[in-house]
Design a protein around this motif. Structure first.
Motif, short mmCIF file in Angstrom:
data_model
loop_
_atom_site.label_atom_id
_atom_site.label_comp_id
_atom_site.label_asym_id
_atom_site.label_seq_id
_atom_site.Cartn_x
_atom_site.Cartn_y
_atom_site.Cartn_z
N GLN A 159 0.89 -1.16 0.00
CA GLN A 159 0.00 0.00 0.00
C GLN A 159 0.93 1.21 0.00
O GLN A 159 1.52 1.55 1.02
CB GLN A 159 -0.90 -0.01 1.24
CG GLN A 159 -1.51 -1.38 1.49
CD GLN A 159 -2.88 -1.33 2.12
OE1 GLN A 159 -3.80 -0.76 1.56
NE2 GLN A 159 -3.03 -1.92 3.27
N LEU A 189 -2.83 5.12 8.28
CA LEU A 189 -3.71 3.95 8.46
C LEU A 189 -4.28 3.50 7.11
O LEU A 189 -4.84 4.29 6.37
CB LEU A 189 -4.86 4.30 9.42
CG LEU A 189 -6.00 3.26 9.49
CD1 LEU A 189 -5.56 2.00 10.22
CD2 LEU A 189 -7.24 3.85 10.17
N HIS A 190 -4.11 2.20 6.81
CA HIS A 190 -4.78 1.59 5.67
C HIS A 190 -5.60 0.42 6.21
O HIS A 190 -5.61 0.15 7.42
CB HIS A 190 -3.77 1.04 4.65
CG HIS A 190 -3.18 2.08 3.75
ND1 HIS A 190 -3.93 2.84 2.90
CD2 HIS A 190 -1.88 2.47 3.57
CE1 HIS A 190 -3.12 3.66 2.21
NE2 HIS A 190 -1.87 3.46 2.61
N ASN A 191 -6.27 -0.26 5.32
CA ASN A 191 -7.05 -1.44 5.67
C ASN A 191 -6.93 -2.40 4.49
O ASN A 191 -6.67 -1.97 3.37
CB ASN A 191 -8.52 -1.00 5.90
CG ASN A 191 -9.53 -2.11 5.66
OD1 ASN A 191 -9.92 -2.38 4.51
ND2 ASN A 191 -9.98 -2.75 6.70
N CYS A 208 -9.26 -1.04 0.11
CA CYS A 208 -8.95 -0.46 1.41
C CYS A 208 -10.15 0.38 1.80
O CYS A 208 -10.55 1.28 1.07
CB CYS A 208 -7.69 0.40 1.31
SG CYS A 208 -7.47 1.51 2.72
N VAL A 235 -10.39 2.55 4.08
CA VAL A 235 -10.04 3.91 4.50
C VAL A 235 -10.01 4.85 3.28
O VAL A 235 -10.40 6.01 3.36
CB VAL A 235 -8.68 3.93 5.22
CG1 VAL A 235 -8.33 5.34 5.69
CG2 VAL A 235 -8.67 2.96 6.40
N HIS A 236 -9.53 4.30 2.15
CA HIS A 236 -9.42 5.09 0.92
C HIS A 236 -10.23 4.36 -0.16
O HIS A 236 -9.75 3.39 -0.76
CB HIS A 236 -7.96 5.24 0.52
CG HIS A 236 -7.11 5.77 1.65
ND1 HIS A 236 -6.32 4.95 2.42
CD2 HIS A 236 -6.96 7.02 2.15
CE1 HIS A 236 -5.71 5.68 3.35
NE2 HIS A 236 -6.08 6.94 3.21
N MET A 285 -8.93 2.89 -3.59
CA MET A 285 -7.84 1.90 -3.68
C MET A 285 -8.37 0.55 -4.14
O MET A 285 -9.29 0.00 -3.54
CB MET A 285 -7.12 1.76 -2.33
CG MET A 285 -6.26 2.95 -1.98
SD MET A 285 -5.45 2.78 -0.37
CE MET A 285 -4.30 1.43 -0.68
CU LIG Z 1 -5.80 2.90 2.28
#
Ligand SMILES: [Cu+2]
Length: 232
Positions: free
Chosen positions: A100, A126-128, A164, A166-167, A170
């Protein structure tokens, strides 16, 4: 008895000659060859652009989502070429690795053998990791900035979508393939080495253009060429 011996000698000689000059049907020697796949797409590239207003210091202010990437000479990038039936050939198991980075999954498409997928976070935010799969259990885990590497298991062959949460923009893909595999480059070319000789089925998969297969005959120490044209 003499006649029989003569016939046996003649047969052995014939076999020896056939093996020596490599006639088809000669005793199988095993070995591996290379497949060179050429994947084309006779359509327009599909690229979406999105305004970004989150984590812009790492993500930038614009996200580019490349759904269909077409290079020079109509070559299709990011297609997975694999030989699903070539299990246990000369090929080695390939560990999956995805990063990422810059709020993108890099590479966009990764191939791996069933087993471990290593997920990196080189963004310091922070990512997921959220996978969409049917054969494998789904993964949905936060990857905080201090968690530089996580390892997850994908044990079953499948094309797995990765996002992801969070974004939202992505998007990545992980191709878990039982046999040797490769991803097409900017010219739509993928080379697969260590394919066992003999008849093999080559599979091409693309995230928006679907799947196609073709039969090839792989010869020891040689490159076998195969072309695909993906349709909408
Ligand atoms: Cu992310």
């Amino acid at each position: 008895m003499r006649k029989v011996l003569g016939a046996v000698t003649a047969l052995l000689l014939a076999l020896g000659v056939a093996t020596f000059i490599g006639l088809p049907g000669a005793t199988a020697q095993g070995g591996t060859g290379t497949i060179e796949a050429d994947v084309k797409y006779n359509g327009a590239p599909q690229v979406e652009k999105l305004k970004v207003n989150k984590d812009t210091e790492k993500c930038g202010t614009e996200a580019v989502i490349e759904k269909v990437v077409v290079g020079g000479n109509k070559g299709l990038t990011n297609a997975v070429v694999s030989v699903p039936g070539a299990k246990g050939g000369g090929g080695k198991a390939v560990k999956g690795m995805i990063d990422q980075h810059g709020c993108k999954f890099v590479p966009h498409v990764v191939v791996m053998s069933p087993g471990d997928l290593e997920i990196k976070n080189s963004d310091d935010i922070l990512h997921n990791i959220h996978t969409y799969s049917t054969a494998n259990p789904s993964i949905n885990k936060a990857q905080p900035k201090f968690k530089k590497v996580m390892t997850e298991k994908l044990e079953k062959p499948e094309y797995v979508k990765v996002t992801c949460d969070v974004h939202s923009w992505m998007l990545g893909w992980v191709a878990v393939t039982p046999g040797p595999a490769s991803v097409t480059d900017k010219d739509g070319v993928a080379k697969i080495e260590n394919v066992p000789v003999g008849k093999q089925t080559v599979e091409v998969w693309h995230e928006t253009l679907g799947k196609q297969t073709k039969e090839v005959d792989v010869k020891a120490g040689q490159a076998t060429k195969v072309s695909f044209e993906m349709k909408k």
